[in-house]
Design an enzyme around this catalytic site. Structure first.
Site, PDB file in Angstrom:
ATOM      1  N   ASP A 195      30.847  10.364  16.638  1.00  0.00           N
ATOM      2  CA  ASP A 195      29.936  10.648  16.756  1.00  0.00           C
ATOM      3  C   ASP A 195      28.604  11.821  16.361  1.00  0.00           C
ATOM      4  O   ASP A 195      28.665  13.310  17.154  1.00  0.00           O
ATOM      5  CB  ASP A 195      31.266  12.223  16.833  1.00  0.00           C
ATOM      6  CG  ASP A 195      31.711  12.078  15.111  1.00  0.00           C
ATOM      7  OD1 ASP A 195      31.546  11.296  14.236  1.00  0.00           O
ATOM      8  OD2 ASP A 195      32.290  13.626  15.001  1.00  0.00           O
ATOM      9  N   HIS A 227      32.150  13.019   2.256  1.00  0.00           N
ATOM     10  CA  HIS A 227      32.583  12.681   3.227  1.00  0.00           C
ATOM     11  C   HIS A 227      33.452  11.280   3.320  1.00  0.00           C
ATOM     12  O   HIS A 227      33.055  10.658   1.764  1.00  0.00           O
ATOM     13  CB  HIS A 227      31.892  12.523   4.743  1.00  0.00           C
ATOM     14  CG  HIS A 227      32.445  12.843   6.287  1.00  0.00           C
ATOM     15  ND1 HIS A 227      33.117  13.555   5.973  1.00  0.00           N
ATOM     16  CD2 HIS A 227      32.233  11.922   6.601  1.00  0.00           C
ATOM     17  CE1 HIS A 227      34.262  13.236   7.871  1.00  0.00           C
ATOM     18  NE2 HIS A 227      32.901  12.094   8.144  1.00  0.00           N
ATOM     19  N   ASP A 281      29.547  17.118   7.502  1.00  0.00           N
ATOM     20  CA  ASP A 281      30.720  16.733   7.610  1.00  0.00           C
ATOM     21  C   ASP A 281      30.692  16.095   6.167  1.00  0.00           C
ATOM     22  O   ASP A 281      30.392  15.660   5.853  1.00  0.00           O
ATOM     23  CB  ASP A 281      30.978  15.239   8.507  1.00  0.00           C
ATOM     24  CG  ASP A 281      30.833  15.620   9.822  1.00  0.00           C
ATOM     25  OD1 ASP A 281      30.635  16.593  10.207  1.00  0.00           O
ATOM     26  OD2 ASP A 281      31.743  14.799  10.204  1.00  0.00           O
TER      27      ASP A 281
END
Lengths: 300, 300
Positions: free
Chosen positions: B65, B139, B209
């Protein structure tokens, strides 16, 4: 009946609100995806096509506008906790591309993918009601078209003929399958004297990216619906030839020679903001022509 | 001034009309792309962001993504006959993924791509006016944040003080650069007595993220604008921890501890159709908070 929903009708790049190639072909039992350009999963969402039931994906060739959306779709299906196996039919090389991307993300799908490499013209999928055959088209790199054919429907019993010849019920199935009837007196009664043609079996041919290519005419002969690319109008035929693409006129010529019922044009070049001239040009050669519009479901 | 245009604010999958992560950061001289989820090129088109001038792309990590739209964007730039070199900064592995896809298509871009592998916290790009530094976040796989900092502007000469101390014109530049002035009589006059603070130098931090991670606080201290992911609301903090993501409350806590001017929330989970609660939750901890909305340009 086959229902073809267009998710993308543009070539090469997204432009003018049009998207790269993708289509969903639905039967009563199946939902097949053909090509998967970037943004296919968004287009599915926009047109309420739920991808969960798709178990077969056909990728015509490995130009990006036909498969860059595949990795995203496969990922999303995984995040949605899909369990069913997915079958992907494509030229060789796709497995490595997809697996490399899952590997770098340390991602593990909750469902298995089976990659099927296309390497000869043959039936690649079939069940009792449908068969899907791949065939070569003429593009810059290895490229495949796909024909979706409903299997021949059973013949319909002719009740008055059956009564007249006193055919026993035990022979009905045989008659429906098209076999002749041999009476107790060893007289052969032809199937067509006892039955009628069954319902029409529909067929759809997707011709991927291709230059004008007469070899495909025998493959797609008499199909109900033909999707043939028409990247350019006739004024740019030279460009079409050089790039192994077709013009609207050439697509219509193929449709005419193959005696198809209806022609759908797509894979329009971004040079054209308005595509209505494609329909005009093609219909001079083959009347029953439409431009494939995104979000529209065409029946065959 | 830095202008941040949000192209995608959703996490994992496109949903509710929201797209996966992508942002464009513009200065007077540059247009930088940060992350490139599927459909980024379509989002650019929707929001009139022309990609031709982008020469640097920063990819935080190799979850799809954040980069599945890159191959399509690079391809389209090539079809548009781009000649300028492109620089891509990312964790290792991206070069192989991109090159494999161009190879199977037998495609050759008309412009060179330079892949820069991120492997330590450092300044990865700078010119006279701006520097971009990468820093590690926390992450599930290797992941990087990026800080965009305008370089410190020159100090402004204070005319009356200059007149009073009879500073010769030949020393003005030195004063603007912040150095002290030594008079002909060997007296040191402090720079701050001769100049005033120059215009504010703006800064923007993109935190990619990450789970709640106090290590980044010293990195992003005092930035004008902080983009911090907030995949979940506080009620799902456990889920956030397990998945190395943050809640709105945690993002706000980071913003507060780092004393930033403004917080932008993004990377919303598809669980939430309406994201207004993110702003509410975060603003209880850090008032100057907004949800990053697609198509909106935020200034820092």
């Amino acid at each position: 009946m086959l229902a073809v929903t267009i998710l993308g009708n543009n070539s090469a790049v997204p432009a003018h609100g049009r998207h790269p190639t993708s289509q969903v072909i639905q039967t009563y039992d199946h939902k097949f995806l053909v090509d998967c350009g970037e943004g296919t999963q968004m287009q599915m969402s926009a047109y309420k096509v739920r991808p969960g039931k798709i178990n077969q994906i056909f990728i015509s060739h490995l130009h990006g506008d036909h498969y860059f959306g595949l990795i995203g779709l496969l990922t999303s299906l995984g995040l949605n906790n899909r369990k069913n196996e997915m079958n992907i039919y494509s030229p060789g090389g796709l497995k490595e591309i997809i697996e490399l991307q899952f590997n770098v993300a340390n991602a593990h799908l909750p469902y298995p993918i089976h990659f099927h490499v296309l390497n000869e013209e043959k039936i690649v999928f079939e069940d009792k009601k449908i068969e899907i055959e791949c065939f070569r088209v003429n593009h810059r790199i290895e490229c495949w078209g796909f024909i979706f054919r409903e299997k021949k429907n059973m013949r319909r019993l002719n009740p008055s003929a059956i009564a007249k010849h006193e055919v026993p019920i035990s022979c009905y199935e045989m008659l429906q399958e098209g076999k002749d009837y041999i009476s107790p007196g060893n007289k052969i009664i032809k199937n067509e004297d006892l039955t009628k043609e069954g319902p029409h079996s529909f067929s759809y041919a997707f011709c991927a990216d291709t230059g004008y290519f007469e070899n495909i005419i025998c493959k797609i002969k008499n199909v109900d619906l033909l999707y043939h690319e028409s990247t350019y109008l006739d004024a740019l035929e030279e460009k079409a030839v050089a790039r192994f693409h077709s013009t609207a006129k050439q697509a219509a010529t193929v449709a005419k020679k193959a005696n198809v019922k209806k022609l759908l044009l797509g894979h329009f070049s971004s040079m054209y903001e308005d595509v209505s001239d494609f329909q005009k040009e093609a219909s001079e050669v083959f009347e029953n022509t439409e431009c494939a519009l995104e979000g529209v479901c065409y029946l065959a």
